[in-house]
Write a protein that holds these residues in place. Structure first.
Motif, PDB file in Angstrom:
ATOM      1  N   CYS A 121      66.180  41.564 -48.055  1.00  0.00           N
ATOM      2  CA  CYS A 121      66.263  40.615 -46.941  1.00  0.00           C
ATOM      3  C   CYS A 121      66.707  39.259 -47.486  1.00  0.00           C
ATOM      4  O   CYS A 121      66.306  38.855 -48.578  1.00  0.00           O
ATOM      5  N   CYS A 124      62.857  36.999 -46.295  1.00  0.00           N
ATOM      6  CA  CYS A 124      61.445  37.195 -46.628  1.00  0.00           C
ATOM      7  C   CYS A 124      61.274  37.855 -47.994  1.00  0.00           C
ATOM      8  O   CYS A 124      62.230  38.161 -48.688  1.00  0.00           O
ATOM      9  N   CYS A 144      66.336  42.772 -41.122  1.00  0.00           N
ATOM     10  CA  CYS A 144      64.961  43.041 -41.536  1.00  0.00           C
ATOM     11  C   CYS A 144      64.061  42.837 -40.311  1.00  0.00           C
ATOM     12  O   CYS A 144      64.460  42.192 -39.332  1.00  0.00           O
ATOM     13  N   CYS A 146      61.808  40.818 -40.047  1.00  0.00           N
ATOM     14  CA  CYS A 146      61.588  39.370 -39.876  1.00  0.00           C
ATOM     15  C   CYS A 146      62.773  38.681 -39.204  1.00  0.00           C
ATOM     16  O   CYS A 146      62.715  37.490 -38.911  1.00  0.00           O
TER      17      CYS A 146
END
Ligand code: NAD
Ligand code: ZN
Length: 238
Positions: A121, A124, A144, A146
Motif C-alpha cells: 500500500c 498504510c 488497499c 485503507c
C-alpha cells in the motif's frame, strides 16, 4: 584462482544488475538510461508515482513479465552452493529486485532495493505481499482497504533502502566482501566496501567492467559473472 574464505570468515556478497545480465535481465547502464522507451527518472521515483501511476505500473508490469521468463545463471547457482557450505557465515545483499538468487536456492538474501514480485500500500503499514500481476490502466490499479493505491515494493530514487540495520550488522562482521556486477555509483551500496576496508577485510570486485569505486577493491576480476563466480567462489577451499 580462488577467493579464500576461511573457517572464521564472514562473507558478504553485494550483487548488482550484472549478476542477472546473463539471465536476460537488462542492466541500467547504456542505451542512454532508457529501458525500452522508459526514462528511468520518469518511472522510478515518488514524484513519478504521484504524477503518473499508470505509467509507473506499466513499467513494472513490463519488468515483471520479462523477469518471469528468466532463470538463474551459473553465478546465482554458485552463490547458492557457497551458502550451503557457509550457512550463517554468509549473506547476499542484492540491489536487484528479481528473485533469481532465491530461484537458485539462496536463502539469506537481503533485497535492499525491494522486490519486483511484491506490492504494498502507498499509505498504510500493511506489509508487502506477493504479486505477479500486471496493471496496465489506472482503473486496474488495486486499492488497499485503507483507500491507498497499491504500488510496487521497490525502493525508488529518493527513498530509504530496506534492511539497512541488518545490512550494517552484517558488514560489521564481514571479513570477506565480494561485490559482483554493480557499477558502484548508487549509494549507500557503493560505500559498503569502505566500511569493510576500514576494518581491514578482504575486498573483491567481480564484473564486466571497472566500476566507479574500483580503487577501493584490493582484488579485481574483470569478466562475466556467470564464468568468474563459479571459478572464484565455488571451488575455493571453504
Ligand atoms: P548498473 O546497470 O548500474 O551496473 C551493472 C554493472 O554490471 C556494470 O558495471 C556492468 O559492467 C556489469 N555487468 C554487465 N554485464 C555483466 C556480466 N555478464 N557479468 C558481470 N558484470 C556485468 O546496475 P547496478 O550497479 O546494479 O545499479 C545499482 C542500482 O541502481 C540498481 O539496483 C537500481 O536500484 C538503481 N538504478 C540505477 C539506475 C541508473 O541509471 N543508474 C537506474 C535505475 C535504477
Ligand atoms: Zn493501506
Amino acid at each position: 584462482m580462488a577467493i579464500d574464505v576461511g573457517e572464521s570468515d564472514f562473507l558478504f556478497v553485494l550483487t548488482g544488475a550484472g549478476v542477472s545480465a546473463e539471465s536476460g535481465i537488462p542492466t541500467f547502464r547504456g542505451a542512454g538510461g532508457l529501458w525500452e522507451g522508459y526514462r528511468i527518472e520518469e518511472v522510478a521515483c515518488p514524484e513519478a508515482w504521484e504524477a503518473d501511476p499508470e505509467l509507473v505500473w506499466k513499467f513494472y508490469s513490463w519488468r515483471r513479465q520479462k523477469a518471469l521468463a528468466c532463470r538463474p545463471n551459473p553465478a546465482h547457482v554458485a552463490l547458492a552452493e557457497v551458502e550451503k557450505r557457509l550457512g550463517e557465515r554468509m549473506v547476499i545483499c542484492t540491489q536487484n529486485v528479481d528473485e533469481l538468487h532465491e530461484a537458485a536456492g539462496s536463502r539469506r538474501v537481503l533485497h535492499m532495493h525491494g522486490r519486483l514480485f511484491q506490492s504494498r500500500c502507498e499509505k498504510c503499514e500493511r506489509p508487502p505481499f506477493p504479486d505477479t500481476n500486471s496493471y496496465e490502466t489506472l482503473a486496474a490499479i488495486p486499492r488497499c482497504a485503507c483507500g491507498g493505491r497499491i504500488r510496487p515494493h521497490i525502493c525508488w530514487f529518493g527513498e530509504v533502502p530496506f534492511h539497512m540495520e541488518e545490512i550494517f550488522a552484517a558488514l560489521g562482521r564481514t571479513t570477506v566482501f565480494v561485490s559482483i556486477g554493480t557499477s558502484g555509483v548508487v549509494y549507500p551500496a557503493a560505500a559498503f566496501v569502505q566500511s569493510v576496508r576500514a576494518r581491514c577485510g578482504k575486498t573483491v570486485y567481480i564484473g564486466l567492467e571497472a566500476p566507479e569505486n574500483l580503487p577501493l577493491f584490493a582484488e579485481r576480476y574483470l569478466g562475466k559473472a556467470g564464468e568468474l563466480v563459479p571459478r572464484l567462489l565455488a571451488i575455493s577451499d571453504l
